[in-house]
Design a protein around this motif. Sequence first.
Motif, PDB file in Angstrom:
ATOM      1  N   ALA A 198       0.818  -1.223   0.000  1.00 36.26           N
ATOM      2  CA  ALA A 198       0.000   0.000   0.000  1.00 36.26           C
ATOM      3  C   ALA A 198       0.847   1.266   0.000  1.00 36.26           C
ATOM      4  CB  ALA A 198      -0.933  -0.005   1.203  1.00 36.26           C
ATOM      5  N   ILE A 199       2.110   1.188   0.482  1.00 34.13           N
ATOM      6  CA  ILE A 199       2.918   2.404   0.605  1.00 34.13           C
ATOM      7  C   ILE A 199       4.063   2.476  -0.408  1.00 34.13           C
ATOM      8  CG2 ILE A 199       2.388   2.621   3.065  1.00 34.13           C
ATOM      9  CD1 ILE A 199       5.171   1.531   3.690  1.00 34.13           C
ATOM     10  N   THR A 200       4.059   1.601  -1.410  1.00 32.69           N
ATOM     11  CA  THR A 200       5.175   1.576  -2.372  1.00 32.69           C
ATOM     12  C   THR A 200       5.325   2.875  -3.155  1.00 32.69           C
ATOM     13  OG1 THR A 200       3.691   0.426  -3.893  1.00 32.69           O
ATOM     14  CG2 THR A 200       5.262  -0.927  -2.668  1.00 32.69           C
ATOM     15  N   ASN A 201       4.220   3.560  -3.440  1.00 32.41           N
ATOM     16  CA  ASN A 201       4.306   4.824  -4.189  1.00 32.41           C
ATOM     17  C   ASN A 201       4.873   5.956  -3.345  1.00 32.41           C
ATOM     18  OD1 ASN A 201       3.234   3.609  -6.428  1.00 32.41           O
ATOM     19  ND2 ASN A 201       1.138   4.324  -6.074  1.00 32.41           N
ATOM     20  N   LEU A 202       4.785   5.812  -2.031  1.00 27.70           N
ATOM     21  CA  LEU A 202       5.266   6.854  -1.120  1.00 27.70           C
ATOM     22  C   LEU A 202       6.675   6.559  -0.620  1.00 27.70           C
ATOM     23  CD1 LEU A 202       4.488   9.425   0.521  1.00 27.70           C
ATOM     24  CD2 LEU A 202       3.725   7.881   2.332  1.00 27.70           C
ATOM     25  N   ILE A 203       6.947   5.302  -0.315  1.00 27.23           N
ATOM     26  CA  ILE A 203       8.253   4.883   0.224  1.00 27.23           C
ATOM     27  C   ILE A 203       8.915   3.961  -0.813  1.00 27.23           C
ATOM     28  CG2 ILE A 203       9.455   3.870   2.198  1.00 27.23           C
ATOM     29  CD1 ILE A 203       7.726   6.213   3.007  1.00 27.23           C
ATOM     30  N   PRO A 204       9.822   4.476  -1.641  1.00 24.28           N
ATOM     31  CA  PRO A 204      10.438   3.649  -2.700  1.00 24.28           C
ATOM     32  C   PRO A 204      11.075   2.363  -2.182  1.00 24.28           C
ATOM     33  CG  PRO A 204      10.997   5.967  -2.990  1.00 24.28           C
ATOM     34  CD  PRO A 204      10.314   5.862  -1.672  1.00 24.28           C
ATOM     35  N   ALA A 205      11.686   2.418  -0.998  1.00 25.25           N
ATOM     36  CA  ALA A 205      12.367   1.236  -0.447  1.00 25.25           C
ATOM     37  C   ALA A 205      11.398   0.090  -0.176  1.00 25.25           C
ATOM     38  CB  ALA A 205      13.109   1.604   0.837  1.00 25.25           C
ATOM     39  N   ALA A 206      10.098   0.391  -0.075  1.00 21.55           N
ATOM     40  CA  ALA A 206       9.107  -0.648   0.213  1.00 21.55           C
ATOM     41  C   ALA A 206       9.096  -1.731  -0.863  1.00 21.55           C
ATOM     42  CB  ALA A 206       7.715  -0.028   0.354  1.00 21.55           C
ATOM     43  N   LYS A 207       9.398  -1.352  -2.121  1.00 20.80           N
ATOM     44  CA  LYS A 207       9.449  -2.338  -3.208  1.00 20.80           C
ATOM     45  C   LYS A 207      10.560  -3.354  -2.977  1.00 20.80           C
ATOM     46  CE  LYS A 207       7.573   0.855  -6.655  1.00 20.80           C
ATOM     47  NZ  LYS A 207       7.839   1.601  -7.918  1.00 20.80           N
ATOM     48  N   ASP A 208      11.708  -2.847  -2.487  1.00 20.94           N
ATOM     49  CA  ASP A 208      12.824  -3.752  -2.199  1.00 20.94           C
ATOM     50  C   ASP A 208      12.465  -4.698  -1.064  1.00 20.94           C
ATOM     51  OD1 ASP A 208      14.355  -2.449  -4.144  1.00 20.94           O
ATOM     52  OD2 ASP A 208      15.089  -0.970  -2.691  1.00 20.94           O
ATOM     53  N   ASP A 249      -1.576  18.539   5.224  1.00 19.32           N
ATOM     54  CA  ASP A 249      -1.352  18.129   6.611  1.00 19.32           C
ATOM     55  C   ASP A 249      -1.572  16.631   6.788  1.00 19.32           C
ATOM     56  OD1 ASP A 249      -0.769  20.719   7.307  1.00 19.32           O
ATOM     57  OD2 ASP A 249      -2.800  21.183   7.974  1.00 19.32           O
ATOM     58  N   GLU A 250      -2.616  16.089   6.155  1.00 16.71           N
ATOM     59  CA  GLU A 250      -2.873  14.643   6.234  1.00 16.71           C
ATOM     60  C   GLU A 250      -1.736  13.868   5.583  1.00 16.71           C
ATOM     61  OE1 GLU A 250      -7.774  14.518   6.135  1.00 16.71           O
ATOM     62  OE2 GLU A 250      -6.642  14.592   4.258  1.00 16.71           O
ATOM     63  N   HIS A 251      -1.235  14.402   4.473  1.00 16.48           N
ATOM     64  CA  HIS A 251      -0.134  13.740   3.768  1.00 16.48           C
ATOM     65  C   HIS A 251       1.109  13.675   4.659  1.00 16.48           C
ATOM     66  CE1 HIS A 251       2.880  12.858   0.703  1.00 16.48           C
ATOM     67  NE2 HIS A 251       1.896  12.572  -0.139  1.00 16.48           N
ATOM     68  N   ARG A 252       1.381  14.742   5.364  1.00 14.68           N
ATOM     69  CA  ARG A 252       2.552  14.767   6.255  1.00 14.68           C
ATOM     70  C   ARG A 252       2.447  13.705   7.351  1.00 14.68           C
ATOM     71  NH1 ARG A 252       3.153  21.307   7.335  1.00 14.68           N
ATOM     72  NH2 ARG A 252       4.539  21.791   5.579  1.00 14.68           N
ATOM     73  N   ILE A 253       1.270  13.635   7.972  1.00 14.67           N
ATOM     74  CA  ILE A 253       1.085  12.675   9.068  1.00 14.67           C
ATOM     75  C   ILE A 253       1.149  11.245   8.544  1.00 14.67           C
ATOM     76  CG2 ILE A 253      -0.522  11.837  10.828  1.00 14.67           C
ATOM     77  CD1 ILE A 253       0.796  14.483  11.542  1.00 14.67           C
ATOM     78  N   TYR A 254       0.539  11.010   7.384  1.00 14.15           N
ATOM     79  CA  TYR A 254       0.576   9.663   6.808  1.00 14.15           C
ATOM     80  C   TYR A 254       2.011   9.269   6.454  1.00 14.15           C
ATOM     81  CZ  TYR A 254      -0.405   5.606   3.920  1.00 14.15           C
ATOM     82  OH  TYR A 254      -0.431   4.339   3.415  1.00 14.15           O
ATOM     83  N   THR A 255       2.765  10.215   5.928  1.00 11.32           N
ATOM     84  CA  THR A 255       4.164   9.936   5.577  1.00 11.32           C
ATOM     85  C   THR A 255       4.962   9.549   6.819  1.00 11.32           C
ATOM     86  OG1 THR A 255       4.054  11.486   3.713  1.00 11.32           O
ATOM     87  CG2 THR A 255       6.255  10.884   4.517  1.00 11.32           C
ATOM     88  N   MET A 256       4.714  10.241   7.931  1.00 10.67           N
ATOM     89  CA  MET A 256       5.406   9.905   9.183  1.00 10.67           C
ATOM     90  C   MET A 256       5.092   8.468   9.606  1.00 10.67           C
ATOM     91  SD  MET A 256       4.868  13.374  11.460  1.00 10.67           S
ATOM     92  CE  MET A 256       5.704  12.703  12.899  1.00 10.67           C
ATOM     93  N   ILE A 257       3.810   8.107   9.558  1.00 16.59           N
ATOM     94  CA  ILE A 257       3.386   6.769   9.985  1.00 16.59           C
ATOM     95  C   ILE A 257       3.942   5.698   9.049  1.00 16.59           C
ATOM     96  CG2 ILE A 257       1.370   5.274  10.312  1.00 16.59           C
ATOM     97  CD1 ILE A 257      -0.177   7.868  11.080  1.00 16.59           C
TER      98      ILE A 257
END
Length: 691
Positions: free
Chosen positions: A329-339, A379-387
């Motif tokens: 679910a977070i691969t588009n936000l956190i590139p390392a998630a694919k690895d 603001d929601e994007h920032r909090i989601y990115t932190m989590i």
Amino acid sequence: MKQLILAEKPSVARDLSKVLGATQKHKNYFEGDKVVVTWALGHLLGLQMPEDLNKEWGKWQLATLPMLPKKIGIKPLPRTQGQLKTIASLAKRKDIGEAVIATDAGREGELVARWILQYVRFNKPVKRLWISSQTTKAVKAGFQALKPAKEYDNLYYSALSRAKADWLVGLNVTRALTVKYDDNLSAGRVQTPTLAQVDQQEQKINNFKPQKYFTVNLEVNGQQAQRQQKDRFALKNQAAAQAVVKDLSQQQGKVTAVEHKDKSQAAPLPYDLTELQREANQAFGYSAKKTLSLVQSLYEVHKIVSYPRTDSKYLSTDLKATMAERLQAITNLIPAAKDYLHNGSQVTVKKVFNDAKVTDHHALIPTEQRPRYDKLSQDEHRIYTMIASRFAGLFAQPYQTKQEKVTVAFGNETFIFTQQKVVEAGWKAGHVKETAQQDWKVGQTVAPKFKISAEQTTPPAPLNEGSLLAKMEKYGLGTPATRAEIIEKLVKTELMERTGNHLRVTPKGKQLLKLVNPALVSPDLTAKWEEQLTAISQGKYNSQNFLHEIEEETVQLVKEIKNSQQKYQDHSITAKKCPKCGSLLKEKNTRNGKLLVCTNPDCDYHRRAEAMVTNHRCPQCHRKMLLVEGKNGTYFRCKYDGTTEKPNDRKKKNKKMTKHEEKRLMKKINQDEEPAESPLAAALRKAMADQ
């Protein structure tokens, strides 16, 4: 037979209805073939007030305190009685076979539902839905694993005990203080010790006395090391430091030891709510309340994070099977998630799975639902990115370094250089800066190059919301779900105020801390109560014993206020006099700014304490004008060129007729055009009719 499902909010009820096939939409509920889904609006009921229990308690007076009712019932809240009537009507339907509590899975959510079912006298079976995310998958799984509500009775007893304890202490102490000192003074078992934490920090700052001292540093190829000494204040003046430098400069330094140490640092555990609020305050300046609101939206509206009001940083072992989907679910936000997915979604921080450390809810992590980033606010994007970033760290390699400690001796004086080399960036990848390395060898000579630095101790920093939340967590003040609300209440009641990003106690708050019993100021007693409430929820402590202790504390607290000889000064009272009755005016904060109100209870005079900036534009310079209240009444004034204008002047010139007014006028005109009977003709007609 159908299930009556009770959610806590309309938005949650709407989402449950979609999953459960309740497609028939009514004003206050949804209905399907097997379910009827309705909702609360937060609390629909509350504990009865003193005046509901005893007529004598209707009047605020010291003689009737403390108020210790044998039983405190519940009553509907006035603004939401319509929704309560709907639920009562649905509960009595013959086709309803059982109820399902689907309010927030926590102490307060349990209380919301139990009070409603108690009030409507629901006597059919009741089950409990307990989920930590609002995704379709989680909801379906939750309904397949419904449990009898009786298994959550202890959680209800804990919530009820909390509500009654706040009633006993809060109402009695607040009434006693307000009546005794003739000002609105609010005190409580959690908010008062929280206020004291801010005050204690201020006292440390006020009592701080800076101390100046000097240090001698050795410089080698751009690196610096401070002279090792047991007492950092050993060199109190520059002359002493120069004497040390003069002595050392006559010698040649030598590397006496080079020590290597491998260090490995695992990624931090996922967030609980309090840590997320602390870090969001530090990073973005968000208040605790704002962060809670944002993460609640991510949970309820977007369904992309798990239940937010959690005090755990651990995950239950049954979540291991869901890790790959959450990563996806977070691969588009956190590139390392694919690895991490390619590596089999292996969690490297093994200690995160610990059933014993998961309380009502597991840590705050992403759900399996992929976010629609275009629907998120900044603001929601920032909090989601932190989590999401914190969650992704669970799959990363540890941050590994090779540390080197070098000891350089000049006679009996030593200087220690440290440097580290990153071996594996791991979860810190992209955030690590390499520093220039230097080769050191034992026996290496070092030239005497020294620098004297003047240093001064600095005072402790004032508390901000992040550091206050840390103290509240440390002393067990409140819960993750209530801490933001407590801070807001202290600000709203003018006991504490925000100055920039920091918090400070107001003069009113400082006096309050002196007026109440030290036991209510100390966090120890409140922390003990919170531990007891937790024990009640776990079935390890009797709620009646808890409330008996609270009553005894209440009696003592009220007694001390009654007998107190402390003086109180209302700092909000000004030297300005009321033009109506001559009494002094008092400054009061409102949503629309500060007001000056008359202190005479029989006088209704009030006016603005300061001019308000409006959207009304100056006819000369076209800038925003101030709304001023003075001897000549209310008027607009431009602070730039002094132009004044009465509020009605502009309205008369520019007021446009609305469509409704235009229609009404045209109707009147049309009626006026019809032949009208004159008074004389009417009198003649009446006279003819009488004959």
